[in-house]
Design a protein around this motif. Structure first.
Motif, PDB file in Angstrom:
ATOM      1  N   ALA A  23       1.032  -1.278  -0.059  1.00 39.20           N
ATOM      2  CA  ALA A  23      -0.050  -0.064   0.119  1.00 39.20           C
ATOM      3  C   ALA A  23       0.783   1.086  -0.082  1.00 39.20           C
ATOM      4  N   ASP A  24       1.749   1.453  -0.822  1.00 35.69           N
ATOM      5  CA  ASP A  24       2.725   2.392  -0.771  1.00 35.69           C
ATOM      6  C   ASP A  24       2.347   3.604  -1.226  1.00 35.69           C
ATOM      7  N   GLU A  25       1.040   3.732  -1.992  1.00 35.38           N
ATOM      8  CA  GLU A  25       0.153   4.929  -2.421  1.00 35.38           C
ATOM      9  C   GLU A  25      -0.277   5.536  -1.011  1.00 35.38           C
ATOM     10  N   LEU A  26      -0.500   4.874   0.127  1.00 34.56           N
ATOM     11  CA  LEU A  26      -0.973   5.540   1.331  1.00 34.56           C
ATOM     12  C   LEU A  26       0.271   6.117   2.181  1.00 34.56           C
ATOM     13  N   ARG A  27       1.474   5.831   2.029  1.00 34.05           N
ATOM     14  CA  ARG A  27       2.588   6.419   2.786  1.00 34.05           C
ATOM     15  C   ARG A  27       2.584   7.662   3.134  1.00 34.05           C
ATOM     16  N   ALA A  28       2.255   8.472   2.112  1.00 35.98           N
ATOM     17  CA  ALA A  28       2.255   9.934   2.308  1.00 35.98           C
ATOM     18  C   ALA A  28       0.904  10.767   2.521  1.00 35.98           C
ATOM     19  N   ASP A  29      -0.149   9.704   2.628  1.00 36.60           N
ATOM     20  CA  ASP A  29      -1.462  10.224   2.701  1.00 36.60           C
ATOM     21  C   ASP A  29      -1.822  10.201   4.353  1.00 36.60           C
ATOM     22  N   ALA A  30      -1.274  11.208   5.297  1.00 38.22           N
ATOM     23  CA  ALA A  30      -1.400  11.096   6.658  1.00 38.22           C
ATOM     24  C   ALA A  30      -2.936  11.285   6.947  1.00 38.22           C
ATOM     25  N   ALA A  31      -3.877  11.891   6.136  1.00 40.72           N
ATOM     26  CA  ALA A  31      -5.139  12.051   6.642  1.00 40.72           C
ATOM     27  C   ALA A  31      -5.843  10.638   6.439  1.00 40.72           C
ATOM     28  N   ALA A  32      -5.508   9.974   5.257  1.00 32.62           N
ATOM     29  CA  ALA A  32      -5.930   8.602   5.201  1.00 32.62           C
ATOM     30  C   ALA A  32      -5.660   7.554   6.336  1.00 32.62           C
ATOM     31  N   LEU A  33      -4.327   7.545   6.624  1.00 33.84           N
ATOM     32  CA  LEU A  33      -3.631   6.608   7.480  1.00 33.84           C
ATOM     33  C   LEU A  33      -4.414   7.114   9.130  1.00 33.84           C
ATOM     34  N   ASP A  34      -4.374   8.424   9.168  1.00 35.18           N
ATOM     35  CA  ASP A  34      -5.295   8.757  10.407  1.00 35.18           C
ATOM     36  C   ASP A  34      -6.627   8.187  10.490  1.00 35.18           C
ATOM     37  N   ALA A  35      -7.253   8.260   9.527  1.00 39.95           N
ATOM     38  CA  ALA A  35      -8.667   7.795   9.589  1.00 39.95           C
ATOM     39  C   ALA A  35      -8.659   6.540   9.636  1.00 39.95           C
ATOM     40  N   ALA A  36      -7.807   5.744   9.133  1.00 41.15           N
ATOM     41  CA  ALA A  36      -7.807   4.115   9.339  1.00 41.15           C
ATOM     42  C   ALA A  36      -7.115   3.821  10.557  1.00 41.15           C
ATOM     43  N   TRP A  37      -6.557   4.512  11.270  1.00 43.56           N
ATOM     44  CA  TRP A  37      -5.713   3.926  12.285  1.00 43.56           C
ATOM     45  C   TRP A  37      -6.750   3.222  13.502  1.00 43.56           C
ATOM     46  N   PRO A  38      -7.905   3.752  13.616  1.00 38.44           N
ATOM     47  CA  PRO A  38      -8.559   3.260  15.071  1.00 38.44           C
ATOM     48  C   PRO A  38      -9.065   1.693  14.739  1.00 38.44           C
ATOM     49  N   THR A  39      -9.217   1.319  13.322  1.00 36.12           N
ATOM     50  CA  THR A  39      -9.618   0.031  13.183  1.00 36.12           C
ATOM     51  C   THR A  39      -8.562  -0.933  12.428  1.00 36.12           C
TER      52      THR A  39
END
Length: 301
Positions: A23-39
């Motif tokens: 999922a390297d396309e997400l590595r620089a997408d802090a907003a998407a990672l933060d949103a996904a973190w809880p689950t």
């Protein structure tokens, strides 16, 4: 008889059997990672590389159980069955060790652990810039470290070779390091040095460790080896069985030639963790590419 010149593994080494979608396309997408973190699913690893294991199952915790917000040290490993997987270094705990328990894991779990240990071990050694000693901070979901003025450092992987030495017929040469108990033997290994090819590394290491001149050096397969962050490249090489061994660099305590029958008996007896007091030879377990190469040479599925 198995042809050594065409030796190939029937299955990939354990740590190479599953290709993680990183999922390297997400590595620089802090907003998407933060949103996904809880689950998201998190693998916790302590400073000694130990992890949570339930019998033979890798234990994951959800992000929200670890922290309300995504920690700076959480590394995105990738995506498995739609779920994002992170690795996080935590305080010391009584967990399992990959060398001792890794052979019990599934291909998916072992691949994730190999990735997690390798990248976390790099972070542990990369807190300061090798250029000027400036402190670095993790970025891009753990896949870069940068200084305050923006200089970036990327994960390092050390190349190492591991070699099955054969006589071109029915015997292989195995070695035992000084710290290993009696009867525990394996292939010969060493790190690639600057300015040499993989084949040159094989020839040099075999000459340094046991004093032999090898030829017919042939690549077989590779696997990650996160101790601390290596890529192990497997080879075969031929040597003259009549040449006297010379333990030149002091790393090897003992080396012996073994017949195919002796090797097959050792494989049937188990591995280094087996309680087999009468077995004259014990070989590594399947966490190491060494066993897969020996099995291929012995003709064992």
């Amino acid at each position: 008889m198995v042809s050594v010149a065409k030796l190939s593994l029937t299955v990939p080494p354990l740590l190479s059997r599953y290709h993680v979608d990183r999922a390297d396309e997400l590595r620089a997408d802090a907003a998407a990672l933060d949103a996904a973190w809880p689950t998201a699913k998190v693998i916790r690893v302590d400073p000694r590389g130990r992890f949570d294991l339930d019998d033979t199952e890798l234990v994951f915790v959800r992000g929200h159980e670890v922290a309300a917000q995504r920690p700076a040290g959480a590394v995105l490993l990738g995506r498995v069955d739609g779920a994002l997987i992170f690795a996080l270094r935590v305080e010391k705990f009584d967990g399992a060790d990959l060398r001792m328990r890794g052979h019990l894991l599934s291909a998916v779990d072992s691949a994730l652990l190999a990735e997690a240990l390798g990248i976390l071990n790099w972070h542990a050694a990369a807190g300061f810039s090798p250029v000027d000693g400036a402190s670095t901070a993790a970025g891009k979901a753990g896949w870069v470290r940068a200084t305050s003025d923006g200089r970036e450092e990327f994960p390092r992987t050390d190349a190492a070779m591991i070699t099955l030495v054969h006589d071109g017929a029915d015997q292989i040469l195995l070695g035992r390091q000084h710290q290993w108990p009696e009867r525990l033997f394996s292939l010969f290994a060493g790190f690639v040095e600057p300015g040499e090819s993989l084949e040159q590394c094989v020839a040099r290491e075999l000459h340094e460790e046991i004093g032999i001149t090898a030829d017919e050096i042939t690549y077989v397969a590779s696997q990650p080896w996160p101790f601390p962050r290596s890529l192990m490249l497997g080879f075969t090489a031929r040597a003259d069985r009549e040449v006297e061994l010379d333990f030149r660099d002091g790393e090897i305590a003992e080396a012996r030639w073994f017949s195919r029958r002796e090797v097959r008996d050792a494989l049937a007896a188990g591995d280094w963790s087996t309680d087999a007091p009468d077995a004259p030879l014990l070989l590594p377990n399947s966490i190491s590419i060494a066993r897969a190469i020996v099995e291929a040479w012995a003709g064992v599925d």
